[in-house]
Write a protein that holds these residues in place. Structure first.
Motif, short mmCIF file in Angstrom:
data_model
loop_
_atom_site.label_atom_id
_atom_site.label_comp_id
_atom_site.label_asym_id
_atom_site.label_seq_id
_atom_site.Cartn_x
_atom_site.Cartn_y
_atom_site.Cartn_z
N ASN A 89 -0.52 -2.74 -1.03
CA ASN A 89 -1.43 -3.52 -0.17
C ASN A 89 -0.98 -4.98 -0.06
N PHE A 90 0.31 -5.20 -0.22
CA PHE A 90 0.80 -6.58 -0.27
C PHE A 90 0.73 -7.26 1.10
N THR A 91 1.23 -6.59 2.13
CA THR A 91 1.23 -7.19 3.47
C THR A 91 0.04 -6.75 4.31
N GLU A 92 -0.52 -5.58 4.02
CA GLU A 92 -1.73 -5.13 4.69
C GLU A 92 -2.48 -4.18 3.77
N ASP A 93 -3.78 -4.02 3.99
CA ASP A 93 -4.61 -3.20 3.13
C ASP A 93 -4.55 -1.75 3.61
N ASN A 94 -3.89 -0.91 2.82
CA ASN A 94 -3.78 0.51 3.13
C ASN A 94 -4.76 1.37 2.35
N SER A 95 -5.76 0.72 1.72
CA SER A 95 -6.67 1.44 0.83
C SER A 95 -7.43 2.54 1.56
#
Length: 419
Positions: A89-95
């Motif tokens: 989730n560093f560049t975007e939140d994939n949660s």
């Protein structure tokens, strides 16, 4: 390195045997669900094992994702599967994508029992976890939580209580948000008071679910209540609430008028209905349940949404009594909202749906009052204000005499659901 790590151990799976034995069938299923979740496959390996006699003995598979990885191991001899999903989730939140994928995989393997874990990786010095709940396969809502004060697996469900910056202490069951210290009054006051105030003199009440004690606390504010039965299947929920959610139940769980029945609500009502004498029936029944389909694919309360259960509840009501239940979000769960409204309408003469926005749920939430004679719309603001004064219900944070009528003013799209 910031990311979300999800695992699930699935037992007694009732899926097609091919998903546990055939790498081609497993690959087709796994690839479809992964791509549908929005994650990006950049590599794959599906390795079948053989038993000593040459028969198929399970599969290990790994998908390399642009976002990180998915790993699956099957044990056909045990009808078991382990799942491991990790996303960066560093560049975007994939949660939300990871949660959606795990839920879809679990549903496909159809386990009778499962255990899931959620770990926030590389969260930094603040030690906070962004805990998301899937409202739909495509939409999630959540808030940051501190390390859990309570984290246990009861015989029925996973129970978590943790601190949050905006909501105070938060309770989750099987990953689904149930209640919080700072917004519980949105849900509990609106679940309880529209029906309780509309009833001229409620004496006996039944709550199915509601182990956090919030609905009990609101109902016991009505001075006419002589006996309240709380049918909560999981004593561990009540124990956790007693210890950590005092500001939600405010001692109601230990009120002398409250009787706790540690039994499945469906079984309790079905057993009680045929033998219910007139003096053992209820003026109010509140279904304060978990969702019929939980965040992790569970359905602990599913039986309590069935037509048969609603008929049994009706048989337990006194003349003039009412049942109250939540219907889900009319936007995110329109089919569920419509179906439950129709079921209520096939059992009761009068069904009055209403809505309230619940901050912790991140959505407009639907509820309904069902009765053969009680009509909450007959209580106008003047009469409601009079009853509020008579019952000394002044310490309310959401509900008042004007809100009473406003709750039932439905947007057109809600009016049309199940009508």
């Amino acid at each position: 390195m910031q990311g979300l790590h999800l695992t699930a151990d699935c037992y007694d799976c009732s899926c097609s045997p091919g998903l546990l034995l055939d790498p081609i069938q497993l690959r087709e299923f796994v690839m479809e669900q992964t791509l549908r979740s929005g994650l990006t496959v950049v590599g794959e390996k599906f390795h079948p094992f053989q038993a000593a006699d040459g028969s198929a003995a399970g599969i290990t598979c790994a998908l390399l994702l642009a976002e990180s990885h998915l790993a699956i191991h099957t044990w056909p001899e045990r009808q078991a599967v382990t799942l491991d999903v990790y996303v960066c989730n560093f560049t975007e939140d994939n949660s939300a994508k990871a949660s959606g994928l795990l839920n879809a995989l679990v549903a496909g393997f159809a386990p009778a029992r499962r255990q899931t874990h959620r770990l926030q990786r590389g969260s930094g010095a603040d030690n906070q976890t962004l805990a998301l709940e899937q409202l739909t396969p495509h939409t999630a809502y959540g808030t940051q939580l501190a390390p859990p004060l309570v984290q246990l697996q009861s015989p029925f469900q996973r129970i978590e209580i943790a601190e949050s910056a905006e909501f105070g202490k938060v309770m989750r069951l099987d990953g689904a948000y149930m209640t919080s210290e700072r917004d519980e009054f949105f849900y509990h006051e609106c679940l309880v008071h529209p029906a309780a105030l509309s009833h001229p003199h409620p004496r006996r009440a039944l709550i199915v679910g509601g182990g956090d004690g919030g609905s009990s606390e609101e109902l016991l504010k009505h001075p006419s209540i002589e006996q309240l039965t709380l049918c909560e299947i999981d004593p561990a929920v009540i124990q956790a609430a007693r210890q950590h959610l005092q500001s939600v139940h405010r001692g109601a769980l230990d009120d002398a008028r409250l009787r706790h029945v540690a039994q499945d609500g469906f079984a309790y009502v079905q057993e009680a209905a045929p033998a219910a004498a007139a003096n053992l029936r209820y003026d109010l029944i509140l279904l304060d349940l978990t969702d019929p389909q939980g965040a992790d694919g569970g359905a602990l309360a599913a039986d309590c949404y069935t037509l048969g259960f609603l008929h049994a509840c009706r048989a337990l009501l006194n003349p003039g009594g009412a049942l109250v239940m939540h219907l889900g979000s009319p936007f995110h769960h329109p089919q569920r909202f419509a179906l439950l409204r129709q079921r209520l309408g096939s059992v009761f003469s009068k069904v009055h749906p209403y809505t309230v926005h619940v901050p912790l749920y991140g959505a407009l939430w639907g509820m309904a009052i069902a009765s053969d004679s009680l009509d909450p719309l007959q209580l106008d603001s003047r009469a409601a204000a009079s009853r509020l004064r008579e019952r000394a219900l002044g310490e309310l944070q959401y509900y008042n005499e004007n809100v009473h009528s406003a709750l039932f003013a439905l947007p057109n799209f809600v009016q049309n659901l199940g009508a």
